[in-house]
Design a protein around this motif. Structure first.
Motif, PDB file in Angstrom:
ATOM      1  N   ARG A   1       5.893   3.297   1.327  1.00 35.78           N
ATOM      2  CA  ARG A   1       5.413   2.027   0.794  1.00 35.78           C
ATOM      3  C   ARG A   1       5.253   1.105   1.998  1.00 35.78           C
ATOM      4  NH1 ARG A   1       2.696   0.437  -3.615  1.00 35.78           N
ATOM      5  NH2 ARG A   1       3.573  -1.426  -4.577  1.00 35.78           N
ATOM      6  N   VAL A   2       4.043   0.596   2.211  1.00 36.44           N
ATOM      7  CA  VAL A   2       3.729  -0.167   3.413  1.00 36.44           C
ATOM      8  C   VAL A   2       3.390  -1.609   3.050  1.00 36.44           C
ATOM      9  CG1 VAL A   2       2.188  -0.307   5.412  1.00 36.44           C
ATOM     10  CG2 VAL A   2       2.860   1.934   4.509  1.00 36.44           C
TER      11      VAL A   2
ATOM     12  N   HIS B   1       0.848  -1.192   0.000  1.00 33.91           N
ATOM     13  CA  HIS B   1       0.000   0.000   0.000  1.00 33.91           C
ATOM     14  C   HIS B   1       0.884   1.243   0.000  1.00 33.91           C
ATOM     15  CE1 HIS B   1      -3.340  -2.625   1.246  1.00 33.91           C
ATOM     16  NE2 HIS B   1      -2.393  -3.244   1.944  1.00 33.91           N
ATOM     17  N   ASP B   2       0.411   2.290  -0.669  1.00 33.29           N
ATOM     18  CA  ASP B   2       1.057   3.588  -0.564  1.00 33.29           C
ATOM     19  C   ASP B   2       0.310   4.347   0.517  1.00 33.29           C
ATOM     20  OD1 ASP B   2       2.993   3.262  -2.600  1.00 33.29           O
ATOM     21  OD2 ASP B   2       1.448   3.561  -4.109  1.00 33.29           O
ATOM     22  N   GLN B   3       1.006   4.605   1.621  1.00 31.88           N
ATOM     23  CA  GLN B   3       0.384   5.195   2.802  1.00 31.88           C
ATOM     24  C   GLN B   3       1.435   5.985   3.558  1.00 31.88           C
ATOM     25  OE1 GLN B   3      -1.539   2.064   5.023  1.00 31.88           O
ATOM     26  NE2 GLN B   3      -2.043   3.391   6.733  1.00 31.88           N
ATOM     27  N   TRP B   4       1.075   7.091   4.133  1.00 35.62           N
ATOM     28  CA  TRP B   4       1.987   7.911   4.944  1.00 35.62           C
ATOM     29  C   TRP B   4       3.210   8.361   4.141  1.00 35.62           C
ATOM     30  CZ3 TRP B   4       1.943   2.993   8.166  1.00 35.62           C
ATOM     31  CH2 TRP B   4       0.760   2.885   8.897  1.00 35.62           C
ATOM     32  N   ASP B   5       3.046   8.632   2.858  1.00 40.98           N
ATOM     33  CA  ASP B   5       4.172   9.006   1.977  1.00 40.98           C
ATOM     34  C   ASP B   5       5.243   7.927   1.957  1.00 40.98           C
ATOM     35  OD1 ASP B   5       3.050  11.468   1.223  1.00 40.98           O
ATOM     36  OD2 ASP B   5       3.831  12.422   3.041  1.00 40.98           O
TER      37      ASP B   5
ATOM     38  N   VAL C   1       0.319  -3.829   9.486  1.00 37.45           N
ATOM     39  CA  VAL C   1       1.637  -3.411   9.013  1.00 37.45           C
ATOM     40  C   VAL C   1       2.725  -4.294   9.607  1.00 37.45           C
ATOM     41  CG1 VAL C   1       3.332  -1.521   9.022  1.00 37.45           C
ATOM     42  CG2 VAL C   1       0.888  -1.008   8.799  1.00 37.45           C
TER      43      VAL C   1
ATOM     44  N   LYS D   1       1.818  -5.135   4.378  1.00 37.65           N
ATOM     45  CA  LYS D   1       0.893  -5.607   5.401  1.00 37.65           C
ATOM     46  C   LYS D   1       0.624  -7.088   5.213  1.00 37.65           C
ATOM     47  CE  LYS D   1      -1.584  -1.213   5.823  1.00 37.65           C
ATOM     48  NZ  LYS D   1      -2.929  -0.584   5.855  1.00 37.65           N
TER      49      LYS D   1
END
Length: 118
Positions: free
Chosen positions: A28-29, A22-26, A36, A31
């Motif tokens: 790459r995450v 996922h693209d999250q919080w600027d 996470v 999960k």
């Protein structure tokens, strides 16, 4: 391919069962089961970083190394941030990320683990 690049991070984390990116919080995450287990971040003012969960004993050892700190914005102490220029070989970083996946996946319910093939 280095895990400290976006494509390397994507490729490496893609090897784990139940992985989603996922693209999250600027960043790459990665999960597992919606939780996470690792974060890749690029920064204008410094080297890329990887954030992951580790056991308490490992946290104490890792944060004593240059380039490794407690991960900002993660409330629990067992999350570390490792910069690409840290005093830690990349093969060990990969092993720690794999362990983070195992730790987070172990916290999922039995039904969640079965749903994603774990």
């Amino acid at each position: 391919m280095s895990v400290f690049t976006r494509s390397g991070f994507d490729t490496f984390s893609g090897e784990f069962k139940g992985n989603t990116l996922h693209d999250q919080w600027d960043s790459r995450v990665a999960k597992v089961g919606g939780k996470v287990y690792a974060v890749f971040g690029e920064h204008e003012d410094g080297p890329p970083t990887l954030v992951f969960k580790c056991p308490q004993e490992t946290f104490e050892i890792l944060t004593a190394l240059a380039g490794v700190t407690q991960a900002p914005y993660f409330a629990k102490r067992q999350w570390v941030s490792v910069s690409a220029d840290a005093d830690l070989p990349e093969d060990e970083v990969r092993a720690y990320i794999a362990n983070s996946h195992r730790l987070v996946a172990a916290g999922l319910t039995k039904a969640q683990r079965a749903e994603i093939g774990l």
